[in-house]
Write a protein that holds these residues in place. Structure first.
Motif, PDB file in Angstrom:
ATOM      1  N   GLY A  23      42.881   2.182  59.901  1.00  0.00           N
ATOM      2  CA  GLY A  23      41.824   2.352  60.890  1.00  0.00           C
ATOM      3  C   GLY A  23      41.967   1.525  62.144  1.00  0.00           C
ATOM      4  N   TYR A  24      43.176   1.112  62.485  1.00  0.00           N
ATOM      5  CA  TYR A  24      43.402   0.312  63.686  1.00  0.00           C
ATOM      6  C   TYR A  24      44.183   1.113  64.723  1.00  0.00           C
ATOM      7  CZ  TYR A  24      41.859  -3.795  61.081  1.00  0.00           C
ATOM      8  OH  TYR A  24      41.111  -4.681  60.350  1.00  0.00           O
ATOM      9  N   ASN A  25      44.048   0.702  65.974  1.00  0.00           N
ATOM     10  CA  ASN A  25      44.869   1.260  67.039  1.00  0.00           C
ATOM     11  C   ASN A  25      46.197   0.514  67.052  1.00  0.00           C
ATOM     12  OD1 ASN A  25      42.723   2.897  67.829  1.00  0.00           O
ATOM     13  ND2 ASN A  25      41.942   1.372  69.265  1.00  0.00           N
ATOM     14  N   VAL A  26      47.292   1.253  67.048  1.00  0.00           N
ATOM     15  CA  VAL A  26      48.629   0.656  67.003  1.00  0.00           C
ATOM     16  C   VAL A  26      49.496   1.307  68.074  1.00  0.00           C
ATOM     17  CG1 VAL A  26      50.732   0.380  65.635  1.00  0.00           C
ATOM     18  CG2 VAL A  26      48.492   0.081  64.548  1.00  0.00           C
ATOM     19  N   CYS A  27      50.253   0.485  68.789  1.00  0.00           N
ATOM     20  CA  CYS A  27      51.177   1.009  69.799  1.00  0.00           C
ATOM     21  C   CYS A  27      52.534   0.330  69.640  1.00  0.00           C
ATOM     22  CB  CYS A  27      50.638   0.752  71.209  1.00  0.00           C
ATOM     23  SG  CYS A  27      51.746   1.314  72.527  1.00  0.00           S
ATOM     24  N   ILE A  28      53.588   1.137  69.586  1.00  0.00           N
ATOM     25  CA  ILE A  28      54.960   0.631  69.534  1.00  0.00           C
ATOM     26  C   ILE A  28      55.720   1.277  70.697  1.00  0.00           C
ATOM     27  CG2 ILE A  28      57.087   0.473  68.184  1.00  0.00           C
ATOM     28  CD1 ILE A  28      55.332   0.868  65.664  1.00  0.00           C
ATOM     29  N   PHE A  29      56.310   0.463  71.567  1.00  0.00           N
ATOM     30  CA  PHE A  29      57.045   1.065  72.677  1.00  0.00           C
ATOM     31  C   PHE A  29      58.387   0.381  72.885  1.00  0.00           C
ATOM     32  CE2 PHE A  29      54.465  -2.209  74.738  1.00  0.00           C
ATOM     33  CZ  PHE A  29      55.263  -2.728  75.741  1.00  0.00           C
ATOM     34  N   ALA A  30      59.345   1.164  73.377  1.00  0.00           N
ATOM     35  CA  ALA A  30      60.709   0.694  73.613  1.00  0.00           C
ATOM     36  C   ALA A  30      60.960   0.580  75.102  1.00  0.00           C
ATOM     37  CB  ALA A  30      61.716   1.650  72.977  1.00  0.00           C
ATOM     38  N   TYR A  31      61.428  -0.603  75.509  1.00  0.00           N
ATOM     39  CA  TYR A  31      61.671  -0.916  76.917  1.00  0.00           C
ATOM     40  C   TYR A  31      63.120  -1.354  77.084  1.00  0.00           C
ATOM     41  CZ  TYR A  31      61.433  -3.593  81.302  1.00  0.00           C
ATOM     42  OH  TYR A  31      61.661  -4.080  82.567  1.00  0.00           O
ATOM     43  N   GLY A  32      63.728  -1.038  78.212  1.00  0.00           N
ATOM     44  CA  GLY A  32      65.091  -1.492  78.476  1.00  0.00           C
ATOM     45  C   GLY A  32      65.766  -0.608  79.506  1.00  0.00           C
ATOM     46  N   GLN A  33      66.953  -1.031  79.930  1.00  0.00           N
ATOM     47  CA  GLN A  33      67.647  -0.268  80.953  1.00  0.00           C
ATOM     48  C   GLN A  33      68.183   1.048  80.395  1.00  0.00           C
ATOM     49  OE1 GLN A  33      71.268  -3.245  80.832  1.00  0.00           O
ATOM     50  NE2 GLN A  33      71.841  -1.509  82.089  1.00  0.00           N
ATOM     51  N   THR A  34      68.556   1.929  81.275  1.00  0.00           N
ATOM     52  CA  THR A  34      69.153   3.198  80.882  1.00  0.00           C
ATOM     53  C   THR A  34      70.404   2.951  80.034  1.00  0.00           C
ATOM     54  OG1 THR A  34      68.348   4.281  82.885  1.00  0.00           O
ATOM     55  CG2 THR A  34      70.196   5.306  81.760  1.00  0.00           C
ATOM     56  N   GLY A  35      70.491   3.646  78.901  1.00  0.00           N
ATOM     57  CA  GLY A  35      71.661   3.534  78.052  1.00  0.00           C
ATOM     58  C   GLY A  35      71.619   2.384  77.068  1.00  0.00           C
ATOM     59  N   SER A  36      70.448   1.770  76.870  1.00  0.00           N
ATOM     60  CA  SER A  36      70.371   0.612  75.969  1.00  0.00           C
ATOM     61  C   SER A  36      69.970   0.982  74.542  1.00  0.00           C
ATOM     62  CB  SER A  36      69.384  -0.424  76.526  1.00  0.00           C
ATOM     63  OG  SER A  36      68.091   0.132  76.689  1.00  0.00           O
ATOM     64  N   GLY A  37      69.655   2.253  74.297  1.00  0.00           N
ATOM     65  CA  GLY A  37      69.362   2.690  72.926  1.00  0.00           C
ATOM     66  C   GLY A  37      67.896   2.871  72.595  1.00  0.00           C
ATOM     67  N   LYS A  38      67.055   3.068  73.606  1.00  0.00           N
ATOM     68  CA  LYS A  38      65.607   3.213  73.359  1.00  0.00           C
ATOM     69  C   LYS A  38      65.294   4.492  72.588  1.00  0.00           C
ATOM     70  CE  LYS A  38      64.606   3.126  77.675  1.00  0.00           C
ATOM     71  NZ  LYS A  38      66.018   3.044  78.123  1.00  0.00           N
ATOM     72  N   THR A  39      65.829   5.610  73.052  1.00  0.00           N
ATOM     73  CA  THR A  39      65.538   6.888  72.392  1.00  0.00           C
ATOM     74  C   THR A  39      66.124   6.913  70.984  1.00  0.00           C
ATOM     75  OG1 THR A  39      65.482   8.028  74.531  1.00  0.00           O
ATOM     76  CG2 THR A  39      65.779   9.395  72.571  1.00  0.00           C
ATOM     77  N   HIS A  40      67.268   6.302  70.800  1.00  0.00           N
ATOM     78  CA  HIS A  40      67.850   6.204  69.458  1.00  0.00           C
ATOM     79  C   HIS A  40      66.918   5.405  68.542  1.00  0.00           C
ATOM     80  CE1 HIS A  40      70.887   5.950  66.311  1.00  0.00           C
ATOM     81  NE2 HIS A  40      70.665   4.652  66.249  1.00  0.00           N
ATOM     82  N   THR A  41      66.366   4.305  69.050  1.00  0.00           N
ATOM     83  CA  THR A  41      65.453   3.481  68.253  1.00  0.00           C
ATOM     84  C   THR A  41      64.185   4.247  67.899  1.00  0.00           C
ATOM     85  OG1 THR A  41      66.265   1.381  69.145  1.00  0.00           O
ATOM     86  CG2 THR A  41      64.022   1.392  68.280  1.00  0.00           C
TER      87      THR A  41
END
Length: 388
Positions: free
Chosen positions: A125-143
């Motif tokens: 019942g909590y609000n949760v946010c997880i976000f990936a930050y970093g330069q292009t090509g650092s693996g954010k979408t893979h993560t």
């Protein structure tokens, strides 16, 4: 005989009461552990070299200019000053410390293991946010997503989160809990919101519904009830097909937009009438990049400028929160307005700072790590459970 039946019924009722009390205690202890870890935390993840980035025979996990602490909380990045400040011969070391540091040898399974507690909080019942930050090509979408194959060992946080949610939801049926899961998938492209799974025919807007908690709602977005991992996989396929991507020198499949997977979790206990509402936001930010390095021109240049401006506004929000300013500029970009509850409201928040291992990107790497350090110092206060 009737007496025996009544005795058995009483024992069953006592067992159910103990089970309910145990569930309440589990939630309380689990939430206490999450609060001790901090309601905003930062994990650093350094990707391995890609095969075409290393010499033949060099391990893809061997990064000479980076040192990882044994307790998985520190990272030292080294470079010669001549590369950065014009002082030849001097070796400079930058020491960074985060809640957890994942080196190039860590698997997707390892990163999710550290995230799973927050996913459970959303069910509670909590609000949760997880976000990936970093330069292009650092693996954010893979993560965050990983490959499209739902059975791959490389699947990311979004599919693994949904696997855990459905599995735990099924297990909690014995405690009287029934859940409804509603998903939506958005992107922010050139400061405009797009529905990645809807028709896209209507204008989408963000509206603040609670000034105190900074809760927002998004209008004219398609919300889909999901019942299993297959439903989620179909949404991911459709969203990936519609997401704005383009080639740059930094990454041949570079994301040109911020994508936000949103899951509303509504739980009801059929035995005692208790109800909870959790919200899980899983965000893959567009990559920060220096225009001179990326080679962007024309429309790609306009996109890069919009991405960098929105990430700069994210930095301004973090700075205002750190300095406890009376006004925090959430409305200066669609990204910060959409995430205003997660950044400064009633939410448990985790940021992944993804790092490219290549030496030629060290300047951008250090900028990302410094920004992540600022985020790690931000105090959001204690998130509150949403009851209904």
């Amino acid at each position: 005989r009737n007496r025996t039946i009544k005795e058995q019924e009483k024992k069953l009722a006592d067992c159910l009461d103990k089970l309910h009390a145990g569930e309440i205690l589990r939630r309380k202890l689990h939430n206490t552990i999450q609060e001790l870890k901090g309601n905003i935390r930062v994990y650093c993840r350094v990707r391995p070299y890609l095969p075409d980035e290393v010499m033949t025979g060099q391990p893809v996990t061997d990064i000479p200019h980076m040192e990882f602490s044994k307790d998985a909380s520190g990272l030292i990045v080294s470079y010669t000053a001549a590369e950065k400040l014009g002082r030849r011969g001097e070796n400079v070391k930058n020491d960074f410390s985060f809640d957890h540091v994942f080196g190039p040898h860590h698997r997707q399974e390892d990163t999710f293991e550290e995230v799973s507690g927050l996913v459970q909080s959303a069910l509670d019942g909590y609000n949760v946010c997880i976000f990936a930050y970093g330069q292009t090509g650092s693996g954010k979408t893979h993560t965050m997503q990983g490959p499209t194959d739902p059975s791959s060992e490389h699947r990311g946080i979004i599919p693994r989160s949904m696997e855990q949610i459905f599995e735990t939801g099924d297990k909690m049926l014995v405690d009287g809990w029934e859940y409804k899961f509603t998903a939506s998938f958005l992107e922010i492209y050139n400061e405009t919101l797009h529905d990645l799974i809807g028709s896209g025919s209507e204008k989408i807007e963000i509206k603040l519904v609670n000034e105190k908690t900074r809760d927002v709602e998004v209008t004219n977005v398609k919300n889909v009830q999901v019942r299993n991992t297959y439903d989620v996989h179909q949404l991911l396929l459709k969203a990936n097909k519609n997401r704005s991507v383009a080639a740059t020198k930094c990454n041949e499949r570079s994301s040109r937009s911020h994508s936000v997977f949103r899951l509303k979790i509504e739980g009801t206990n059929t035995r005692n009438g208790e109800g909870v509402v959790g919200n899980l936001n899983l965000v893959d930010l567009a990559g920060s990049e220096r225009v001179a390095h990326s080679g962007s021109t024309g429309q790609r240049l306009k996109e890069a400028q919009a991405i960098n401006n929105s990430l700069a506004e994210l930095g301004n929000v973090i700075m205002a929160l750190n300095e406890r300013k009376p006004h925090v500029p959430y409305r200066n970009s669609k990204l910060t307005y959409l995430l205003c509850n997660s950044l400064g409201g009633n939410s448990k928040t985790l940021m992944f700072v993804n790092v490219n291992p290549l030496e030629k990107h060290l300047s951008e790497t250090i900028n990302s790590l410094r920004f992540a350090t600022k985020v790690n110092r931000t105090d959001l206060g204690t998130a509150k459970k949403n009851k209904c």
